[in-house]
Design a protein around this motif. Structure first.
Motif, PDB file in Angstrom:
ATOM      1  N   MET A  87       0.859  -1.173   0.000  1.00 31.20           N
ATOM      2  CA  MET A  87       0.000   0.000   0.000  1.00 31.20           C
ATOM      3  C   MET A  87       0.908   1.239   0.000  1.00 31.20           C
ATOM      4  SD  MET A  87      -2.952   1.166   2.716  1.00 31.20           S
ATOM      5  CE  MET A  87      -3.974  -0.242   2.399  1.00 31.20           C
ATOM      6  N   ASN A  88       0.607   2.175  -0.890  1.00 33.44           N
ATOM      7  CA  ASN A  88       1.428   3.386  -0.941  1.00 33.44           C
ATOM      8  C   ASN A  88       1.018   4.367   0.147  1.00 33.44           C
ATOM      9  OD1 ASN A  88      -0.911   4.592  -1.832  1.00 33.44           O
ATOM     10  ND2 ASN A  88      -0.259   4.757  -3.953  1.00 33.44           N
ATOM     11  N   ASN A  89       1.762   5.450   0.242  1.00 36.15           N
ATOM     12  CA  ASN A  89       1.546   6.428   1.295  1.00 36.15           C
ATOM     13  C   ASN A  89       0.139   7.030   1.225  1.00 36.15           C
ATOM     14  OD1 ASN A  89       2.317   7.958   3.509  1.00 36.15           O
ATOM     15  ND2 ASN A  89       3.059   9.624   2.230  1.00 36.15           N
ATOM     16  N   ALA A  90      -0.312   7.398   0.029  1.00 38.11           N
ATOM     17  CA  ALA A  90      -1.647   7.987  -0.122  1.00 38.11           C
ATOM     18  C   ALA A  90      -2.731   6.987   0.282  1.00 38.11           C
ATOM     19  CB  ALA A  90      -1.863   8.467  -1.554  1.00 38.11           C
ATOM     20  N   GLY A  91      -2.540   5.724  -0.054  1.00 36.80           N
ATOM     21  CA  GLY A  91      -3.508   4.696   0.318  1.00 36.80           C
ATOM     22  C   GLY A  91      -3.601   4.516   1.825  1.00 36.80           C
ATOM     23  N   LEU A  92      -2.467   4.567   2.489  1.00 36.14           N
ATOM     24  CA  LEU A  92      -2.451   4.441   3.946  1.00 36.14           C
ATOM     25  C   LEU A  92      -3.121   5.651   4.605  1.00 36.14           C
ATOM     26  CD1 LEU A  92      -1.549   2.828   6.400  1.00 36.14           C
ATOM     27  CD2 LEU A  92       0.640   4.015   6.279  1.00 36.14           C
ATOM     28  N   ILE A  93      -2.837   6.837   4.088  1.00 36.74           N
ATOM     29  CA  ILE A  93      -3.461   8.049   4.631  1.00 36.74           C
ATOM     30  C   ILE A  93      -4.967   8.005   4.425  1.00 36.74           C
ATOM     31  CG2 ILE A  93      -3.648  10.554   4.342  1.00 36.74           C
ATOM     32  CD1 ILE A  93      -0.617  10.566   3.814  1.00 36.74           C
ATOM     33  N   LEU A  94      -5.409   7.557   3.248  1.00 32.92           N
ATOM     34  CA  LEU A  94      -6.852   7.430   3.003  1.00 32.92           C
ATOM     35  C   LEU A  94      -7.476   6.438   3.974  1.00 32.92           C
ATOM     36  CD1 LEU A  94      -9.412   8.066   1.431  1.00 32.92           C
ATOM     37  CD2 LEU A  94      -8.724   6.339  -0.238  1.00 32.92           C
ATOM     38  N   LEU A  95      -6.815   5.336   4.222  1.00 31.63           N
ATOM     39  CA  LEU A  95      -7.328   4.338   5.171  1.00 31.63           C
ATOM     40  C   LEU A  95      -7.473   4.937   6.570  1.00 31.63           C
ATOM     41  CD1 LEU A  95      -8.169   1.408   5.742  1.00 31.63           C
ATOM     42  CD2 LEU A  95      -5.760   0.927   6.211  1.00 31.63           C
ATOM     43  N   VAL A  96      -6.480   5.690   7.006  1.00 33.34           N
ATOM     44  CA  VAL A  96      -6.552   6.341   8.319  1.00 33.34           C
ATOM     45  C   VAL A  96      -7.719   7.321   8.342  1.00 33.34           C
ATOM     46  CG1 VAL A  96      -5.356   7.915   9.885  1.00 33.34           C
ATOM     47  CG2 VAL A  96      -4.111   6.025   8.842  1.00 33.34           C
ATOM     48  N   CYS A  97      -7.898   8.089   7.254  1.00 35.41           N
ATOM     49  CA  CYS A  97      -9.014   9.042   7.182  1.00 35.41           C
ATOM     50  C   CYS A  97     -10.359   8.338   7.280  1.00 35.41           C
ATOM     51  CB  CYS A  97      -8.947   9.844   5.882  1.00 35.41           C
ATOM     52  SG  CYS A  97      -7.594  11.021   5.823  1.00 35.41           S
ATOM     53  N   LEU A  98     -10.495   7.230   6.595  1.00 39.26           N
ATOM     54  CA  LEU A  98     -11.748   6.473   6.644  1.00 39.26           C
ATOM     55  C   LEU A  98     -12.016   5.931   8.043  1.00 39.26           C
ATOM     56  CD1 LEU A  98     -11.486   4.603   3.227  1.00 39.26           C
ATOM     57  CD2 LEU A  98     -13.063   6.460   3.805  1.00 39.26           C
ATOM     58  N   ILE A  99     -10.974   5.479   8.717  1.00 36.14           N
ATOM     59  CA  ILE A  99     -11.134   4.980  10.092  1.00 36.14           C
ATOM     60  C   ILE A  99     -11.529   6.120  11.026  1.00 36.14           C
ATOM     61  CG2 ILE A  99      -9.879   4.015  12.062  1.00 36.14           C
ATOM     62  CD1 ILE A  99      -8.287   2.327   9.982  1.00 36.14           C
ATOM     63  N   VAL A 100     -10.876   7.271  10.883  1.00 35.47           N
ATOM     64  CA  VAL A 100     -11.205   8.437  11.718  1.00 35.47           C
ATOM     65  C   VAL A 100     -12.673   8.818  11.520  1.00 35.47           C
ATOM     66  CG1 VAL A 100     -10.793  10.922  11.969  1.00 35.47           C
ATOM     67  CG2 VAL A 100      -8.860   9.348  11.883  1.00 35.47           C
ATOM     68  N   ASP A 101     -13.115   8.871  10.270  1.00 34.13           N
ATOM     69  CA  ASP A 101     -14.508   9.240   9.996  1.00 34.13           C
ATOM     70  C   ASP A 101     -15.483   8.175  10.494  1.00 34.13           C
ATOM     71  OD1 ASP A 101     -13.879  11.693   8.864  1.00 34.13           O
ATOM     72  OD2 ASP A 101     -13.653  10.849   6.865  1.00 34.13           O
ATOM     73  N   PHE A 102     -15.111   6.899  10.364  1.00 34.32           N
ATOM     74  CA  PHE A 102     -15.973   5.825  10.851  1.00 34.32           C
ATOM     75  C   PHE A 102     -16.150   5.909  12.364  1.00 34.32           C
ATOM     76  CE2 PHE A 102     -16.453   1.579  12.679  1.00 34.32           C
ATOM     77  CZ  PHE A 102     -17.671   1.230  12.122  1.00 34.32           C
ATOM     78  N   LEU A 103     -15.053   6.129  13.076  1.00 36.75           N
ATOM     79  CA  LEU A 103     -15.149   6.232  14.531  1.00 36.75           C
ATOM     80  C   LEU A 103     -15.985   7.440  14.944  1.00 36.75           C
ATOM     81  CD1 LEU A 103     -11.520   5.280  15.596  1.00 36.75           C
ATOM     82  CD2 LEU A 103     -13.606   3.914  15.852  1.00 36.75           C
ATOM     83  N   GLY A 104     -15.947   8.493  14.160  1.00 40.94           N
ATOM     84  CA  GLY A 104     -16.757   9.670  14.458  1.00 40.94           C
ATOM     85  C   GLY A 104     -18.231   9.452  14.208  1.00 40.94           C
TER      86      GLY A 104
END
Length: 103
Positions: free
Chosen positions: A1-18
């Motif tokens: 997974m590239n850097n942008a893919g990892l950042i997107l995954l973190v963003c999706l997790i942050v939004d899901f938890l919210g």
């Protein structure tokens, strides 16, 4: 997974938890703790105070948890990076063409 893919995954997790607190009302108190954590993560990922402040406010205000602030920030910053690089390459090519014409 590239850097942008990892950042997107973190963003999706942050939004899901919210957004989880919308479906389980007793967890709404979780937003008080989650708002600064979410804001810090957004700031860490993008280095943007306005984006992190919006994330903080979005998490604190009731009923706005459905807004995917981190994912929107990802799309915004990566589209600027993409189009900025594309525009820069086009400008470099124009300069090269002008230099060739001058010779």
């Amino acid at each position: 997974m590239n850097n942008a893919g990892l950042i997107l995954l973190v963003c999706l997790i942050v939004d899901f938890l919210g957004v989880v607190t919308l479906f389980i009302p007793i967890l709404e108190i979780f937003d008080l703790a989650w708002a600064p954590i979410s804001a810090y993560i957004i700031y860490y990922l993008f280095g943007s105070a306005p984006a992190s402040i919006l994330g903080f406010i979005e998490e604190l205000l009731p009923g706005l948890d459905f807004i995917p602030t981190a994912t929107i920030a990802f799309i915004y910053f990566y589209s600027i990076a993409y189009f900025g690089i594309k525009e820069e390459k086009e400008n470099d090519k124009k300069k090269e063409d002008e230099n060739k014409k001058d010779k």
